[in-house]
Write an enzyme that holds these catalytic residues in place. Structure first.
Site, short mmCIF file in Angstrom:
data_model
loop_
_atom_site.label_atom_id
_atom_site.label_comp_id
_atom_site.label_asym_id
_atom_site.label_seq_id
_atom_site.Cartn_x
_atom_site.Cartn_y
_atom_site.Cartn_z
N ASP A 37 33.80 31.60 40.00
CA ASP A 37 34.96 31.36 40.68
C ASP A 37 36.25 30.62 40.01
OD1 ASP A 37 36.65 31.60 43.09
OD2 ASP A 37 36.63 29.72 43.93
N ARG A 40 41.47 35.06 38.96
CA ARG A 40 42.79 34.37 39.37
C ARG A 40 43.24 33.37 38.85
NH1 ARG A 40 42.26 38.40 45.24
NH2 ARG A 40 42.07 35.81 45.73
N ASN A 85 35.56 40.17 50.32
CA ASN A 85 36.34 40.56 48.87
C ASN A 85 36.49 42.11 49.36
OD1 ASN A 85 34.15 39.00 46.25
ND2 ASN A 85 36.31 38.38 47.29
N ILE A 214 29.84 26.84 49.47
CA ILE A 214 29.43 27.50 49.16
C ILE A 214 29.62 29.27 48.75
CG2 ILE A 214 26.89 26.87 48.43
CD1 ILE A 214 25.80 27.78 51.05
N SER A 215 30.20 29.26 50.53
CA SER A 215 31.41 30.56 50.35
C SER A 215 30.10 31.42 51.21
CB SER A 215 31.44 31.16 49.50
OG SER A 215 33.10 30.00 49.24
#
Length: 258
Positions: A37, A40, A85, A214-215
């Site tokens: 992560d 960006r 995403n 942990i997404s």
């Protein structure tokens, strides 16, 4: 490089060697899951394009895989592109797919892959990916299928909830068709219906960028995984950060609920 920078570099090298020696004193995790992560946000922080940030993230992954092999980790699963995403801008999504495609093509030509016998596997909703990427995935998996020294799994178009739901659907069809009795369903059998039921659960899940969740990553498999969160953005992740994560894992007592 100035004197202060040279001293700082030497100090970092010494510290890295000390950490590496400490890591080698105890068992390392067999399987690490990594949430890469911060590409960006890193790009914005240093004034480069987001695409360049993703490119540096890809280069960092190559480094981290080498570190894993150096300390004895045998399986790495990386969260490369989540189902969420897909909602990003079409230009960014296409760039990411192109970047992943080029990375896989380079992998097939990389002598380190063949020398270290690295098996490459993609998990996720592969059918949702562009056809050119699906074809490249097929080729890289076939080219490395016989290797068993190190396993590199890349989660693309992946979501943990989707993985579980898909497994439930497959099992439900088996029950409906009379091929399976409900009482036969258990954890071991359920695992066979995941994207790849052959890999053991991750011992450690590592996430960069300071986010502490942990997404939707390996939800079934991470029930007893140790978690480690690093404050640095993924492209800035250093070997000392990696070694500290391993040392943190080694300092914990894993009881698995017992």
């Amino acid at each position: 490089m100035g004197i202060a920078e040279r001293i700082g570099s030497i100090t970092s090298e010494i510290y890295e060697k000390i950490l590496l020696e400490d890591v080698r004193k105890n068992p390392v995790p067999r399987h690490i899951g990594i949430i890469t992560d911060g590409n960006r946000r890193y790009a914005r922080s240093v004034g480069i394009s987001e695409n360049e940030g993703h490119l540096r993230g890809k280069e960092k992954l190559e480094e981290v895989l080498e570190w894993c092999m150096e300390v004895g980790v045998r399986i790495v699963t990386v969260y490369g592109f989540s189902t969420e995403n897909f909602a990003r801008s079409p230009d960014e999504v296409e760039f990411l797919f192109s970047l992943i495609n080029r990375a896989f093509i380079d992998l097939m030509k990389d002598e380190r892959v063949h020398r270290n016998k690295i098996r490459v596997k993609v998990i996720g909703e592969i059918r949702r990916l562009p056809e050119y990427l699906q074809e490249t995935i097929r080729k890289v998996e076939e080219a490395t299928n016989g290797y068993d020294e190190f396993r590199f799994n890349l989660a693309i178009g992946y979501g943990g909830r989707e993985e579980i739901i898909n497994a439930i659907r497959k099992i439900a069809r088996k029950v409906r068709e009379g091929e399976l009795e409900p009482d036969e369903i258990n954890e071991e059998m359920f695992r066979q219906y995941l994207y790849d039921g052959s890999i053991p659960d991750p011992d450690l899940i590592l996430r960069t960028s300071g986010e502490e969740r942990i997404s939707n990553f390996l939800l079934w498999q991470s029930a007893y995984s140790e978690l480690y969160f690093s404050d640095v953005y993924w492209p800035e992740f250093k070997k000392t950060d990696f070694l500290r994560a391993i040392l943190s894992y080694q300092a914990r007592k894993r009881r698995f609920g017992r």
